[in-house]
Enzyme design. Sequence first.
Site, mmCIF file in Angstrom:
data_model
loop_
_atom_site.group_PDB
_atom_site.id
_atom_site.type_symbol
_atom_site.label_atom_id
_atom_site.label_comp_id
_atom_site.label_asym_id
_atom_site.label_seq_id
_atom_site.Cartn_x
_atom_site.Cartn_y
_atom_site.Cartn_z
ATOM 1 N N ILE A 81 0.836 -1.204 0.000
ATOM 2 C CA ILE A 81 0.000 0.000 0.000
ATOM 3 C C ILE A 81 0.871 1.255 0.000
ATOM 4 O O ILE A 81 0.675 2.181 -0.787
ATOM 5 C CB ILE A 81 -0.929 0.021 1.234
ATOM 6 C CG1 ILE A 81 -1.805 -1.232 1.262
ATOM 7 C CG2 ILE A 81 -1.782 1.292 1.263
ATOM 8 C CD1 ILE A 81 -2.673 -1.454 0.051
ATOM 9 N N LYS A 92 -13.957 -0.878 7.506
ATOM 10 C CA LYS A 92 -12.881 -1.629 6.840
ATOM 11 C C LYS A 92 -12.956 -3.109 7.199
ATOM 12 O O LYS A 92 -12.859 -3.996 6.347
ATOM 13 C CB LYS A 92 -11.525 -1.053 7.244
ATOM 14 C CG LYS A 92 -10.342 -1.885 6.844
ATOM 15 C CD LYS A 92 -10.169 -1.920 5.346
ATOM 16 C CE LYS A 92 -9.145 -2.950 4.915
ATOM 17 N NZ LYS A 92 -9.020 -3.013 3.468
ATOM 18 N N ARG A 137 -16.427 -10.558 2.856
ATOM 19 C CA ARG A 137 -15.831 -11.380 1.801
ATOM 20 C C ARG A 137 -15.460 -12.755 2.355
ATOM 21 O O ARG A 137 -15.701 -13.779 1.727
ATOM 22 C CB ARG A 137 -14.601 -10.669 1.228
ATOM 23 C CG ARG A 137 -14.030 -11.338 -0.010
ATOM 24 C CD ARG A 137 -13.677 -10.343 -1.063
ATOM 25 N NE ARG A 137 -13.010 -10.930 -2.204
ATOM 26 C CZ ARG A 137 -13.615 -11.160 -3.360
ATOM 27 N NH1 ARG A 137 -14.892 -10.858 -3.524
ATOM 28 N NH2 ARG A 137 -12.952 -11.678 -4.362
ATOM 29 N N CYS A 157 -5.283 -10.002 4.332
ATOM 30 C CA CYS A 157 -6.450 -9.186 4.713
ATOM 31 C C CYS A 157 -7.624 -10.071 5.087
ATOM 32 O O CYS A 157 -8.022 -10.125 6.248
ATOM 33 C CB CYS A 157 -6.839 -8.286 3.553
ATOM 34 S SG CYS A 157 -5.459 -7.304 2.975
HETATM 35 N N1 SAJ Z 1 -10.962 -16.342 -2.817
HETATM 36 C C1 SAJ Z 1 -11.712 -17.486 -3.023
HETATM 37 N N2 SAJ Z 1 -12.855 -17.396 -3.742
HETATM 38 C C2 SAJ Z 1 -13.283 -16.212 -4.271
HETATM 39 C C3 SAJ Z 1 -12.529 -15.043 -4.045
HETATM 40 C C4 SAJ Z 1 -11.368 -15.137 -3.308
HETATM 41 O O1 SAJ Z 1 -11.370 -18.570 -2.557
HETATM 42 O O2 SAJ Z 1 -14.319 -16.237 -4.951
HETATM 43 C C5 SAJ Z 1 -9.710 -16.430 -2.052
HETATM 44 C C6 SAJ Z 1 -8.476 -16.020 -2.847
HETATM 45 O O3 SAJ Z 1 -7.969 -17.090 -3.601
HETATM 46 C C7 SAJ Z 1 -7.543 -15.572 -1.748
HETATM 47 C C8 SAJ Z 1 -8.469 -14.987 -0.704
HETATM 48 O O4 SAJ Z 1 -9.755 -15.482 -0.995
HETATM 49 O O5 SAJ Z 1 -6.842 -16.659 -1.184
HETATM 50 C C9 SAJ Z 1 -8.512 -13.469 -0.659
HETATM 51 O O6 SAJ Z 1 -8.502 -12.930 -1.986
HETATM 52 P P1 SAJ Z 1 -9.401 -11.669 -2.429
HETATM 53 O O7 SAJ Z 1 -9.117 -11.407 -3.850
HETATM 54 O O8 SAJ Z 1 -10.792 -11.894 -2.024
HETATM 55 O O9 SAJ Z 1 -8.907 -10.501 -1.496
HETATM 56 P P2 SAJ Z 1 -7.477 -9.809 -1.165
HETATM 57 O O10 SAJ Z 1 -7.059 -10.296 0.188
HETATM 58 O O11 SAJ Z 1 -6.506 -9.927 -2.261
HETATM 59 O O12 SAJ Z 1 -7.942 -8.269 -1.053
HETATM 60 C C10 SAJ Z 1 -8.992 -7.927 -0.140
HETATM 61 C C11 SAJ Z 1 -10.007 -7.073 -0.893
HETATM 62 N N3 SAJ Z 1 -11.243 -6.959 -0.102
HETATM 63 C C12 SAJ Z 1 -12.462 -7.179 -0.638
HETATM 64 O O13 SAJ Z 1 -12.623 -7.521 -1.778
HETATM 65 C C13 SAJ Z 1 -13.612 -6.972 0.275
HETATM 66 C C14 SAJ Z 1 -9.398 -5.698 -1.173
HETATM 67 O O14 SAJ Z 1 -10.353 -4.832 -1.752
HETATM 68 C C15 SAJ Z 1 -8.860 -5.079 0.141
HETATM 69 O O15 SAJ Z 1 -8.273 -3.824 -0.075
HETATM 70 C C16 SAJ Z 1 -7.793 -6.016 0.660
HETATM 71 O O16 SAJ Z 1 -8.413 -7.261 0.961
HETATM 72 C C17 SAJ Z 1 -7.156 -5.396 1.889
HETATM 73 O O17 SAJ Z 1 -6.022 -4.918 1.782
HETATM 74 O O18 SAJ Z 1 -7.804 -5.316 2.939
#
Ligand code: SAJ
Length: 423
Positions: free
Chosen positions: A14, A205, A212, A259
């Site tokens: 970030i 936040k 999610r 996250c």
């Molecule tokens: N995942 C799944 N199935 C899905 C989506 C994700 O299994 O359908 C898994 C991914 O493979 C991964 C994990 O979840 O292992 C997290 O991935 P992600 O793409 O959902 O999220 P991050 O951790 O890369 O980013 C999140 C985001 N938050 C949301 O979408 C609510 C991002 O916008 C935030 O800024 C970030 O966390 C953060 O820094 O907090």
Amino acid sequence: MEFESVCVVGLGYIGLPTASTFAVSGLKVTGVDSNPKVVDLLRSGKPHIQEPGLGELFRQAFDSGRLKFAETPAEAEAFVIAVPTPVTGERRADLHHVEQAARSIAPVLQAGNLVVLESTCPPGTTLDLVAPILNESGLLAGADFHLAYMPERVLPGNILTELVENARVIGGIDPASAQAARDLYLAFVTGEMILTDATTAEMVKLMENTYRDVNIAIANEFSRIAAALGVNIWQATELANLHPRVDILRPGPGAGGHCVAVDPWFLVQSAPEQASLIQQARLVNDGQPEYAFQLIERAAGRLQGLQVAALGLTYKPNVDDLRNSPAIQIVRRLIGAGARVRTYDPLATEAAVEGADQVHTLEEALRDADLVLLLVDHNQFRTLEPSQIAGEMAGRAAVDLRGVWSRPDWEAAGFSLHVLGVG
Ligand code: SAJ
């Protein structure tokens, strides 16, 4: 207020994009990191992290002469704290980096300055932890300087766009502080900026990433139910999502990263009695690597001595980030069960798992493998041609933990394909 200088404390995923964007937008920026190696590398003009477009943005900021680096904060009109907040073994927020950052700012803080905390924190941190530390400067938060909480929302893999375009929530310890933070970020944010109080912004936040996580947990639970009932979860999800108010996420080997796998615990810590669903979702997602391991075990029959080509190690597709990666947990589990594992990740080329053989090409990973395992669906792996790789392997077993490989293609090439969530 108009700002001409900013000091960004913490130059990770970030902080570095934020500091670079401020510099490109015309502000004089001091980027601070406590790791001297990071500072040296950045001073030599090289970013230490990978993110689409960051190399170019960083170069532009660096060449502008407005982005400098230091190991401790320097005087500036505004300070942004963007340091990590990991989770401890007791599943509580480890705030020592935030505390250190605030302590390092206090000596250079001047009347009229603004301090913005971006790190994800339990509700109350800005008021109860950061304000008292900064007040040790002799200046008083709210009266002599502005203090606000403004969480980042960017998605790794798409950080540069989302940094600018996402709507932002700004929580001030008072309305003037929120307003000042908005003035600072007007330098580059084009999304809407909504002002509120600091504790609400901190909770918002955590709610976002918890939402999610809980949604990923139900997708993972659905996949287990589908497998038990002989249903194909990928088809079932597609059909359920035709409903206008249903949007089920994708199951997989677990929820990793720094996250989604972490932040829900900060809410649990803040109100354990009220957060039972959130805790349960965390346990489902944390149990998913073991569930995936058992699927591989069933597909392989016997793991002892099995040669596995493990594709992908990062926590999600098309990023280089390995933090809390379910893929790595699964590789470790396979090694523990006696399998011989070759890992290949084209995005995280330095990544090594103890006991695994780390290779640098797909061909090397596949050579003489009994089983090919898709852990992370990087674009390159989505488009694998089973007919082309069949010749490289000794066996014909394939396991897809991401639901992206086409069964007819793999079966036509002689493979027996096992897919997560398919009974
Ligand atoms: N995942 C799944 N199935 C899905 C989506 C994700 O299994 O359908 C898994 C991914 O493979 C991964 C994990 O979840 O292992 C997290 O991935 P992600 O793409 O959902 O999220 P991050 O951790 O890369 O980013 C999140 C985001 N938050 C949301 O979408 C609510 C991002 O916008 C935030 O800024 C970030 O966390 C953060 O820094 O907090």
